[in-house]
Each structure stands twice: as structure tokens, then as C-alpha cells.
Scaffold this motif. Structure first.
Motif, PDB file in Angstrom:
ATOM      1  N   ALA A 178      -2.123  -6.266   1.043  1.00  0.00           N
ATOM      2  CA  ALA A 178      -1.920  -4.860   0.681  1.00  0.00           C
ATOM      3  C   ALA A 178      -1.636  -4.675  -0.808  1.00  0.00           C
ATOM      4  CB  ALA A 178      -0.784  -4.270   1.517  1.00  0.00           C
ATOM      5  N   ARG A 179      -1.296  -5.763  -1.507  1.00  0.00           N
ATOM      6  CA  ARG A 179      -1.067  -5.643  -2.959  1.00  0.00           C
ATOM      7  C   ARG A 179      -2.317  -5.079  -3.627  1.00  0.00           C
ATOM      8  NH1 ARG A 179       0.437 -11.402  -4.983  1.00  0.00           N
ATOM      9  NH2 ARG A 179      -0.426 -10.489  -6.858  1.00  0.00           N
ATOM     10  N   PRO A 180      -2.149  -4.108  -4.536  1.00  0.00           N
ATOM     11  CA  PRO A 180      -3.316  -3.485  -5.163  1.00  0.00           C
ATOM     12  C   PRO A 180      -4.274  -4.499  -5.787  1.00  0.00           C
ATOM     13  CG  PRO A 180      -1.327  -2.295  -5.757  1.00  0.00           C
ATOM     14  CD  PRO A 180      -0.885  -3.502  -4.983  1.00  0.00           C
ATOM     15  N   SER A 219      -6.192  -6.211  -2.997  1.00  0.00           N
ATOM     16  CA  SER A 219      -7.113  -5.276  -2.335  1.00  0.00           C
ATOM     17  C   SER A 219      -8.332  -4.982  -3.195  1.00  0.00           C
ATOM     18  CB  SER A 219      -6.383  -3.963  -2.004  1.00  0.00           C
ATOM     19  OG  SER A 219      -5.574  -4.144  -0.870  1.00  0.00           O
ATOM     20  N   LEU A 236      -8.528   0.233   3.598  1.00  0.00           N
ATOM     21  CA  LEU A 236      -7.775   1.492   3.490  1.00  0.00           C
ATOM     22  C   LEU A 236      -6.584   1.507   4.443  1.00  0.00           C
ATOM     23  CD1 LEU A 236     -10.622   4.143   3.090  1.00  0.00           C
ATOM     24  CD2 LEU A 236      -8.922   3.426   1.400  1.00  0.00           C
ATOM     25  N   LEU A 295      -4.754  -0.888   5.223  1.00  0.00           N
ATOM     26  CA  LEU A 295      -3.672  -1.680   4.633  1.00  0.00           C
ATOM     27  C   LEU A 295      -2.717  -0.812   3.825  1.00  0.00           C
ATOM     28  CD1 LEU A 295      -5.582  -4.759   3.254  1.00  0.00           C
ATOM     29  CD2 LEU A 295      -3.721  -4.837   4.905  1.00  0.00           C
ATOM     30  N   GLN A 296      -3.280   0.192   3.144  1.00  0.00           N
ATOM     31  CA  GLN A 296      -2.472   1.020   2.255  1.00  0.00           C
ATOM     32  C   GLN A 296      -1.701   2.082   3.034  1.00  0.00           C
ATOM     33  OE1 GLN A 296      -2.410  -0.061  -0.814  1.00  0.00           O
ATOM     34  NE2 GLN A 296      -4.097  -1.483  -0.454  1.00  0.00           N
TER      35      GLN A 296
END
Lengths: 112, 151
Positions: free
Chosen positions: A48-50, A53, A108, A110-111
Motif C-alpha cells: 500500500a506504500r505509494p 504501488s 486501488l 489497497l489505498q
């Protein structure tokens, strides 16, 4: 059917995606060797870390483009007759689009 | 003086008018179609790397939907994650993963060889044959290493 990603463009898509995917796979191996993710919470948080991702988003884009060039090459070489080849090319394109939507949904979610 | 039936035209072929009519007996002597015994054709090592790149690519394409499914399942919730983990204790799943890892290694190494060729590195036959051997053997080595890690 006007097939996009052909000729020189396909050549570039194949090479650029290949180099990115090669570096990405090496990064994954290094990363997992350094820090194995054994629990769901760890795995989910890491994905989930930007940075992760976005790296995966680029990887999936490269993968789908690379798959299209490869599938197209193989179908043009072996699929006979021409009508069947067209059907298979269409089916491949739709399949890749479907995979793209699926992967986007996974990323998506995940966020959320 | 050259006999008329041995005169050649500009392209070096005998003039069409001078070629005797083909009889059914001549066709039988030519033995067409020609059937090749595939078991007696020995591919050079570079050809094996080439077809290996294609075969491994097709194997990888076939495994992508499964990998995407497993990725989604493992990221959905805790139960899904444990389900995927449990799957990889089964022999059949490990064997399938091993085939996929071989395909990935063969495809990546063969691909790097192609990329080097784009930059004119390794094109002479001797070097190309050596790198082809390296790709084929290294892919098997990676698979053996993976087998050790999986079991």
C-alpha cells in the motif's frame, strides 16, 4: 482492424518494458531477500506504500504492453487461417484490457 | 558450336521453350511433398535459445492470470493471504511455480542476450553460441536453485 503498437513502436515498447521489468524483478528479489514479508499486515502495508504501488502500476503497464507485442508476434507467425488469427488477436486485446482493469482494481483497493 | 538445347538465357536458366515437357513419370521421380524426419534434425544451440524464448514467453503469459488472481487474493484479507500461503505447500502448486520460474529465467536471460545484440554485443558466431549455452544452462541452474528453495 488497425493494430496499434506495431513496427518500430512495438520494438520500442518491447525493449523499454523489458528493461523496466528486469530492474523491477531484481529490486523485488533484493527487497524480499532483505526483508521477507511473512504476515498479511506486513505484506499489505508494504504494497500500500505509494512508492511500491506506483512501481507496481508501472510494472503492470510494462507487462501488459510487453505481453501484447509477444502475443501479436506469436499469433501472426502461427495462427491460421487469417480469420482465426483476427479473432485470436481481438481476444488477446480484450483479455489484456480485462487484466489491466483487474490489476487497477487490486491496486486501488489497497489505498481504500 | 553449342547445341541449341544447351543455350542459356540471360538469367542463366535454360530457355523455357527448350525445357522438355514434364511427364507424370518425372513428377513421381521428384518425390514431392518432401517429409522431413523431425527427430533427425539437430538444432544449433542458438536455435534452442530462440525457440526457448518463445516457449517460455507463452508459459509466462499463461501464468499471468493465475498470478494476478493469487496477488488479489493475498491482498484481500488475512484469510486470503493464508489461503495463498497454504497453496504453496502443495506439490502440484510448487511444481507449477518451478516451471514458471524456469520460464522466467529463460525469458529474462534470453531477453538480456537480445538486448546486448541490439547494441552489437555478442553477435559473432562463437560468442553467440557461447552466450546461448550460458542462457540455456543458467536458466536450468536457476530452476534447480528455486527447487531447492521450494522443497
Amino acid at each position: 482492424m488497425r493494430t496499434r503498437f506495431t513496427g518500430l513502436k512495438a520494438w520500442w515498447v518491447q525493449r523499454v518494458s523489458a528493461v523496466y521489468m528486469l530492474l523491477f524483478v531484481l529490486f523485488l528479489l533484493y527487497s524480499f531477500a532483505l526483508q521477507p514479508l511473512r504476515a498479511f499486515s506486513q505484506w499489505h502495508a508494504w504494497m500500500a506504500r505509494p512508492v511500491t504501488s506506483v512501481a507496481f502500476l508501472v510494472f503492470f503497464t510494462a507487462l501488459l504492453g510487453h505481453m501484447w507485442v509477444g502475443m501479436r508476434d506469436v499469433l501472426l507467425d502461427y495462427a491460421r487461417p487469417a480469420a482465426l488469427r483476427q479473432v485470436l488477436l481481438f481476444a488477446s486485446a480484450f483479455g489484456l484490457l480485462g487484466l489491466g482493469v483487474w490489476l487497477l482494481w487490486i491496486l486501488l483497493r489497497l489505498q481504500g | 558450336m553449342t547445341p541449341p538445347d544447351q543455350r542459356l538465357d540471360a538469367s542463366g536458366d535454360r530457355l523455357a521453350s527448350q525445357i522438355p515437357e514434364t511427364s507424370a513419370r518425372d513428377i513421381a521421380l521428384v518425390h514431392r511433398p518432401v517429409f522431413l524426419n523431425l527427430m533427425r534434425i539437430q538444432l544449433p544451440v542458438g536455435a534452442l535459445t530462440s525457440i526457448g524464448h518463445r516457449i517460455s514467453g507463452v508459459v509466462l503469459i499463461a501464468s499471468v492470470p493465475i498470478a494476478v488472481y493469487l496477488l488479489g487474493l493475498s491482498l484481500g484479507d488475512e484469510a486470503g493471504f493464508l489461503q495463498v500461503k497454504a497453496l504453496f505447500t502443495r506439490f502440484a502448486v510448487k511444481a507449477a511455480a518451478l516451471v514458471m520460474i524456469w520460464a522466467l529465467a529463460q525469458h529474462v536471460l534470453g531477453g538480456v542476450r537480445h538486448l546486448l545484440t541490439d547494441f552489437d554485443i555478442g553477435s559473432p558466431l562463437r560468442v553467440a553460441r557461447r552466450s546461448a549455452w550460458f542462457v540455456n544452462l543458467a536458466a536450468v541452474a536457476v530452476a534447480l536453485f528455486a527447487a531447492g528453495a521450494l522443497w
